[in-house]
Scaffold this motif. Structure first.
Motif, PDB file in Angstrom:
ATOM      1  N   GLU A 169      -2.216 -14.297   2.838  1.00  0.00           N
ATOM      2  CA  GLU A 169      -1.935 -13.122   2.309  1.00  0.00           C
ATOM      3  C   GLU A 169      -2.906 -12.767   1.349  1.00  0.00           C
ATOM      4  OE1 GLU A 169      -1.478  -9.892   2.341  1.00  0.00           O
ATOM      5  OE2 GLU A 169       0.496 -10.609   3.199  1.00  0.00           O
ATOM      6  N   ILE A 170      -3.590 -11.681   0.720  1.00  0.00           N
ATOM      7  CA  ILE A 170      -4.245 -11.420  -0.074  1.00  0.00           C
ATOM      8  C   ILE A 170      -3.473 -10.664  -1.077  1.00  0.00           C
ATOM      9  CG2 ILE A 170      -6.306 -10.061  -0.755  1.00  0.00           C
ATOM     10  CD1 ILE A 170      -7.509 -10.698   1.936  1.00  0.00           C
ATOM     11  N   VAL A 171      -3.722 -10.905  -2.518  1.00  0.00           N
ATOM     12  CA  VAL A 171      -2.999 -10.215  -3.631  1.00  0.00           C
ATOM     13  C   VAL A 171      -4.564  -9.668  -4.674  1.00  0.00           C
ATOM     14  CG1 VAL A 171      -1.875 -10.155  -5.549  1.00  0.00           C
ATOM     15  CG2 VAL A 171      -1.075 -11.588  -3.712  1.00  0.00           C
ATOM     16  N   ASP A 229      -8.000   3.771  -0.643  1.00  0.00           N
ATOM     17  CA  ASP A 229      -9.110   4.213   0.127  1.00  0.00           C
ATOM     18  C   ASP A 229      -9.978   3.021   1.065  1.00  0.00           C
ATOM     19  OD1 ASP A 229      -8.872   6.665  -0.670  1.00  0.00           O
ATOM     20  OD2 ASP A 229     -10.354   6.950  -1.889  1.00  0.00           O
ATOM     21  N   MET A 230      -9.870   1.778   0.087  1.00  0.00           N
ATOM     22  CA  MET A 230     -11.102   0.785   0.704  1.00  0.00           C
ATOM     23  C   MET A 230     -10.135  -0.422   1.399  1.00  0.00           C
ATOM     24  SD  MET A 230     -14.508   1.179  -1.053  1.00  0.00           S
ATOM     25  CE  MET A 230     -15.067   0.451   0.158  1.00  0.00           C
ATOM     26  N   HIS A 231      -9.161  -0.745   0.823  1.00  0.00           N
ATOM     27  CA  HIS A 231      -8.555  -1.985   0.990  1.00  0.00           C
ATOM     28  C   HIS A 231      -7.641  -2.160   2.229  1.00  0.00           C
ATOM     29  CE1 HIS A 231      -9.320  -4.127  -3.248  1.00  0.00           C
ATOM     30  NE2 HIS A 231      -9.907  -2.939  -3.246  1.00  0.00           N
ATOM     31  N   GLY A 232      -7.408  -3.358   2.717  1.00  0.00           N
ATOM     32  CA  GLY A 232      -6.570  -3.709   3.779  1.00  0.00           C
ATOM     33  C   GLY A 232      -4.961  -3.521   3.659  1.00  0.00           C
ATOM     34  N   LYS A 271       0.856  -1.324  -0.038  1.00  0.00           N
ATOM     35  CA  LYS A 271      -0.086   0.054   0.079  1.00  0.00           C
ATOM     36  C   LYS A 271       0.755   1.234   0.085  1.00  0.00           C
ATOM     37  CE  LYS A 271      -4.236   0.404   1.478  1.00  0.00           C
ATOM     38  NZ  LYS A 271      -5.209   0.684   2.580  1.00  0.00           N
ATOM     39  N   ASP A 272       2.243   1.325   0.294  1.00  0.00           N
ATOM     40  CA  ASP A 272       3.118   2.320   0.237  1.00  0.00           C
ATOM     41  C   ASP A 272       3.477   2.566  -1.090  1.00  0.00           C
ATOM     42  OD1 ASP A 272       2.833   2.913   3.115  1.00  0.00           O
ATOM     43  OD2 ASP A 272       4.293   1.501   3.403  1.00  0.00           O
ATOM     44  N   GLY A 273       3.479   1.781  -2.049  1.00  0.00           N
ATOM     45  CA  GLY A 273       3.575   1.941  -3.364  1.00  0.00           C
ATOM     46  C   GLY A 273       5.023   1.113  -3.729  1.00  0.00           C
ATOM     47  N   GLU A 274       5.444   0.468  -2.638  1.00  0.00           N
ATOM     48  CA  GLU A 274       6.880  -0.193  -2.804  1.00  0.00           C
ATOM     49  C   GLU A 274       6.735  -1.588  -3.153  1.00  0.00           C
ATOM     50  OE1 GLU A 274       8.452   1.327   1.392  1.00  0.00           O
ATOM     51  OE2 GLU A 274       7.494  -0.247   1.385  1.00  0.00           O
ATOM     52  N   PHE A 275       7.724  -1.845  -4.172  1.00  0.00           N
ATOM     53  CA  PHE A 275       7.694  -3.151  -4.911  1.00  0.00           C
ATOM     54  C   PHE A 275       8.161  -4.218  -3.829  1.00  0.00           C
ATOM     55  CE2 PHE A 275       8.509  -0.365  -8.506  1.00  0.00           C
ATOM     56  CZ  PHE A 275       7.297  -0.788  -9.344  1.00  0.00           C
ATOM     57  N   TYR A 281      -9.367 -10.171   7.206  1.00  0.00           N
ATOM     58  CA  TYR A 281      -7.860 -10.216   7.083  1.00  0.00           C
ATOM     59  C   TYR A 281      -7.252  -9.466   8.469  1.00  0.00           C
ATOM     60  CZ  TYR A 281      -3.325  -9.172   5.075  1.00  0.00           C
ATOM     61  OH  TYR A 281      -2.038  -8.952   5.036  1.00  0.00           O
ATOM     62  N   THR A 282      -7.741  -8.428   8.712  1.00  0.00           N
ATOM     63  CA  THR A 282      -7.308  -7.750   9.975  1.00  0.00           C
ATOM     64  C   THR A 282      -7.413  -8.828  11.078  1.00  0.00           C
ATOM     65  OG1 THR A 282      -7.807  -5.626   9.220  1.00  0.00           O
ATOM     66  CG2 THR A 282      -7.714  -5.873  11.730  1.00  0.00           C
ATOM     67  N   GLU A 283      -8.534  -9.184  11.356  1.00  0.00           N
ATOM     68  CA  GLU A 283      -8.503 -10.263  12.506  1.00  0.00           C
ATOM     69  C   GLU A 283      -7.684 -11.689  12.311  1.00  0.00           C
ATOM     70  OE1 GLU A 283     -12.567 -11.346  13.691  1.00  0.00           O
ATOM     71  OE2 GLU A 283     -13.257  -9.364  12.749  1.00  0.00           O
ATOM     72  N   LEU A 284      -7.899 -11.996  10.974  1.00  0.00           N
ATOM     73  CA  LEU A 284      -6.914 -13.300  10.965  1.00  0.00           C
ATOM     74  C   LEU A 284      -5.312 -13.124  10.665  1.00  0.00           C
ATOM     75  CD1 LEU A 284      -7.535 -16.216  10.024  1.00  0.00           C
ATOM     76  CD2 LEU A 284      -7.364 -15.555   7.887  1.00  0.00           C
ATOM     77  N   VAL A 285      -4.858 -11.983  10.192  1.00  0.00           N
ATOM     78  CA  VAL A 285      -3.451 -11.675  10.164  1.00  0.00           C
ATOM     79  C   VAL A 285      -2.944 -10.786  11.120  1.00  0.00           C
ATOM     80  CG1 VAL A 285      -1.681 -11.156   8.322  1.00  0.00           C
ATOM     81  CG2 VAL A 285      -3.741 -12.557   7.505  1.00  0.00           C
ATOM     82  N   GLU A 286      -3.612  -9.574  11.357  1.00  0.00           N
ATOM     83  CA  GLU A 286      -2.851  -8.605  12.189  1.00  0.00           C
ATOM     84  C   GLU A 286      -3.006  -8.732  13.684  1.00  0.00           C
ATOM     85  OE1 GLU A 286      -4.092  -5.004  10.232  1.00  0.00           O
ATOM     86  OE2 GLU A 286      -3.116  -5.291   8.293  1.00  0.00           O
ATOM     87  N   GLU A 287      -4.207  -9.353  13.951  1.00  0.00           N
ATOM     88  CA  GLU A 287      -4.765  -9.562  15.570  1.00  0.00           C
ATOM     89  C   GLU A 287      -4.398 -10.797  16.150  1.00  0.00           C
ATOM     90  OE1 GLU A 287      -8.607  -8.051  15.645  1.00  0.00           O
ATOM     91  OE2 GLU A 287      -8.085  -5.674  15.128  1.00  0.00           O
ATOM     92  N   ARG A 288      -4.239 -11.753  15.228  1.00  0.00           N
ATOM     93  CA  ARG A 288      -4.028 -13.146  15.502  1.00  0.00           C
ATOM     94  C   ARG A 288      -2.653 -13.299  16.069  1.00  0.00           C
ATOM     95  NH1 ARG A 288      -6.752 -18.280  12.717  1.00  0.00           N
ATOM     96  NH2 ARG A 288      -8.774 -17.198  13.755  1.00  0.00           N
ATOM     97  N   ASP A 289      -2.422 -14.034  17.196  1.00  0.00           N
ATOM     98  CA  ASP A 289      -0.872 -14.472  17.511  1.00  0.00           C
ATOM     99  C   ASP A 289      -0.636 -15.913  17.829  1.00  0.00           C
ATOM    100  OD1 ASP A 289       1.900 -14.056  18.279  1.00  0.00           O
ATOM    101  OD2 ASP A 289       1.272 -13.389  20.328  1.00  0.00           O
TER     102      ASP A 289
END
Length: 145
Positions: free
Chosen positions: A66-68, A85-88, A13-17, A52-60
């Motif tokens: 991953e989503i593409v 604006d809308m994507h994770g 999302k930062d535009g980095e490859f 995605y947030t619950e599965l990847v970012e909040e789970r330990d």
């Protein structure tokens, strides 16, 4: 890594490859065919973000998922605006990469939104990811893997 993106370059999302070999290693991948001009896409994307947030970012530990995003937007600017604006915080195939057409053909995409869940080798786990997430939420991930 998911062979389906072997030799490609993805964006964050930062535009980095991003090197897909590193980013997708040992992960199940949701290939999200979507577009900002599409009302059902704009309806489902926030649900996918929460999933995605619950599965990847909040789970330990985080789930190996991953989503593409593969855009069907009409221009790079439209894709970037919709993505930001809308994507994770997931990855995207650059809009300018014509490989998106090969992916649409390979996974028989005739309409958006479509979420195809694939194994590392690119084999399809389900092409009904959107319905499963809507119907079952996080419970569908443990069954899919």
């Amino acid at each position: 890594m998911v062979e389906v993106f072997s030799g490609r370059t993805l964006l964050n999302k930062d535009g980095e490859f991003v090197d897909p070999e590193e980013a997708l290693r040992n992960k199940v991948v949701g290939i999200y065919f979507s577009a900002g001009w599409c009302p059902p896409c704009r309806d489902f994307t926030p649900i996918l973000c929460d999933f995605y947030t619950e599965l990847v970012e909040e789970r330990d530990p985080p789930a190996q998922f991953e989503i593409v995003f593969v855009s069907s937007d009409k221009s790079t600017d439209d894709m970037v605006e919709y993505y930001h604006d809308m994507h994770g915080d997931w990855l995207a195939l650059p809009w300018t990469d014509d490989y998106k057409n090969e992916l649409k053909h390979r996974y028989k995409i005739t309409a958006v939104p479509k979420l195809v869940i694939v194994k590392e080798n690119g084999d399809v786990i389900t092409d009904k990811g959107r319905k499963q997430i809507r119907d079952r939420g996080l419970a569908c991930f443990s069954v899919a893997v």
